[in-house]
Write a protein that holds these residues in place. Sequence first.
Motif, short mmCIF file in Angstrom:
data_model
loop_
_atom_site.label_atom_id
_atom_site.label_comp_id
_atom_site.label_asym_id
_atom_site.label_seq_id
_atom_site.Cartn_x
_atom_site.Cartn_y
_atom_site.Cartn_z
N CYS A 5 6.77 1.99 -8.66
CA CYS A 5 8.17 2.40 -8.81
C CYS A 5 9.09 1.21 -9.08
N GLY A 6 8.59 0.24 -9.85
CA GLY A 6 9.40 -0.91 -10.24
C GLY A 6 9.58 -1.96 -9.16
N VAL A 7 8.85 -1.83 -8.04
CA VAL A 7 8.99 -2.77 -6.93
C VAL A 7 7.62 -3.37 -6.61
N ARG A 8 7.57 -4.68 -6.43
CA ARG A 8 6.32 -5.35 -6.04
C ARG A 8 6.00 -4.98 -4.59
N VAL A 9 4.81 -4.41 -4.37
CA VAL A 9 4.46 -3.96 -3.01
C VAL A 9 4.40 -5.11 -2.03
N GLU A 10 3.98 -6.28 -2.50
CA GLU A 10 3.87 -7.43 -1.59
C GLU A 10 5.23 -7.98 -1.18
N ASP A 11 6.31 -7.59 -1.87
CA ASP A 11 7.65 -8.09 -1.56
C ASP A 11 8.47 -7.13 -0.70
N ILE A 12 7.94 -5.95 -0.41
CA ILE A 12 8.68 -4.97 0.39
C ILE A 12 8.73 -5.46 1.83
N GLU A 13 9.94 -5.55 2.37
CA GLU A 13 10.11 -6.11 3.71
C GLU A 13 10.02 -5.06 4.81
N GLU A 14 10.37 -3.83 4.54
CA GLU A 14 10.34 -2.79 5.57
C GLU A 14 8.89 -2.32 5.74
N PRO A 15 8.31 -2.50 6.93
CA PRO A 15 6.88 -2.24 7.13
C PRO A 15 6.40 -0.83 6.77
N THR A 16 7.11 0.19 7.18
CA THR A 16 6.65 1.55 6.89
C THR A 16 6.69 1.82 5.39
N MET A 17 7.75 1.39 4.72
CA MET A 17 7.84 1.57 3.28
C MET A 17 6.71 0.82 2.58
N GLN A 18 6.39 -0.36 3.07
CA GLN A 18 5.31 -1.13 2.46
C GLN A 18 3.97 -0.39 2.61
N GLU A 19 3.72 0.23 3.76
CA GLU A 19 2.48 0.99 3.95
C GLU A 19 2.43 2.17 2.98
N ILE A 20 3.55 2.86 2.81
CA ILE A 20 3.61 3.99 1.88
C ILE A 20 3.31 3.51 0.46
N ARG A 21 3.90 2.41 0.08
CA ARG A 21 3.70 1.88 -1.28
C ARG A 21 2.29 1.34 -1.47
N TYR A 22 1.69 0.77 -0.41
CA TYR A 22 0.28 0.36 -0.50
C TYR A 22 -0.57 1.58 -0.86
N LEU A 23 -0.34 2.69 -0.18
CA LEU A 23 -1.10 3.90 -0.46
C LEU A 23 -0.84 4.38 -1.89
N ASP A 24 0.40 4.37 -2.32
CA ASP A 24 0.73 4.76 -3.69
C ASP A 24 -0.03 3.89 -4.69
N LYS A 25 -0.07 2.60 -4.44
CA LYS A 25 -0.74 1.66 -5.35
C LYS A 25 -2.24 1.95 -5.41
N LEU A 26 -2.85 2.22 -4.25
CA LEU A 26 -4.28 2.52 -4.22
C LEU A 26 -4.59 3.80 -4.99
N ILE A 27 -3.75 4.82 -4.84
CA ILE A 27 -3.95 6.08 -5.57
C ILE A 27 -3.76 5.84 -7.07
N ASP A 28 -2.80 5.01 -7.45
CA ASP A 28 -2.61 4.65 -8.86
C ASP A 28 -3.87 3.99 -9.42
N GLU A 29 -4.44 3.06 -8.65
CA GLU A 29 -5.65 2.37 -9.10
C GLU A 29 -6.81 3.35 -9.26
N LEU A 30 -6.91 4.29 -8.34
CA LEU A 30 -7.96 5.32 -8.41
C LEU A 30 -7.79 6.13 -9.69
N ALA A 31 -6.56 6.55 -9.97
CA ALA A 31 -6.27 7.37 -11.15
C ALA A 31 -6.49 6.59 -12.45
N LYS A 32 -6.39 5.27 -12.38
CA LYS A 32 -6.60 4.45 -13.57
C LYS A 32 -8.07 4.14 -13.80
#
Length: 116
Positions: free
Chosen positions: A79-106
């Motif tokens: 969503c236009g944001v680097r997952v490693e730069d997200i400072e809020e822990p819960t949001m970062q966990e959500i985005r980690y999961l989003d990234k993994l699902i994106d990688e799976l779909a790719k």
Amino acid sequence: MTKHRIYTMSFASVYPHYVAKAEKKGRTKADVDEIIRWLTGYSQEDLEAQLENKTDFETFFAEATQMNPSRALIKGVVCGVRVEDIEEPTMQEIRYLDKLIDELAKGKAMEKILRK
């Protein structure tokens, strides 16, 4: 500061979208579950209980058995944001999961997705 609305959304309401995204690209629900279990440490039974209970995202990650330490190796943009730069822990966990699902779909190999 108000909480982002995704925190109060039920994980079960988004889960079918993860599965649909994976299946559209020839992957399976089992692949999605494996990624979630790898990230959170939930057993399959615990994951199914969280889905059945319609647990919200914030609670889903707060109650995770053991967040995988290798998740820090997840890099990239969601969503236009680097997952490693997200400072809020819960949001970062959500985005980690989003990234993994994106990688799976790719079509990435599970070994690479699970940072083995």
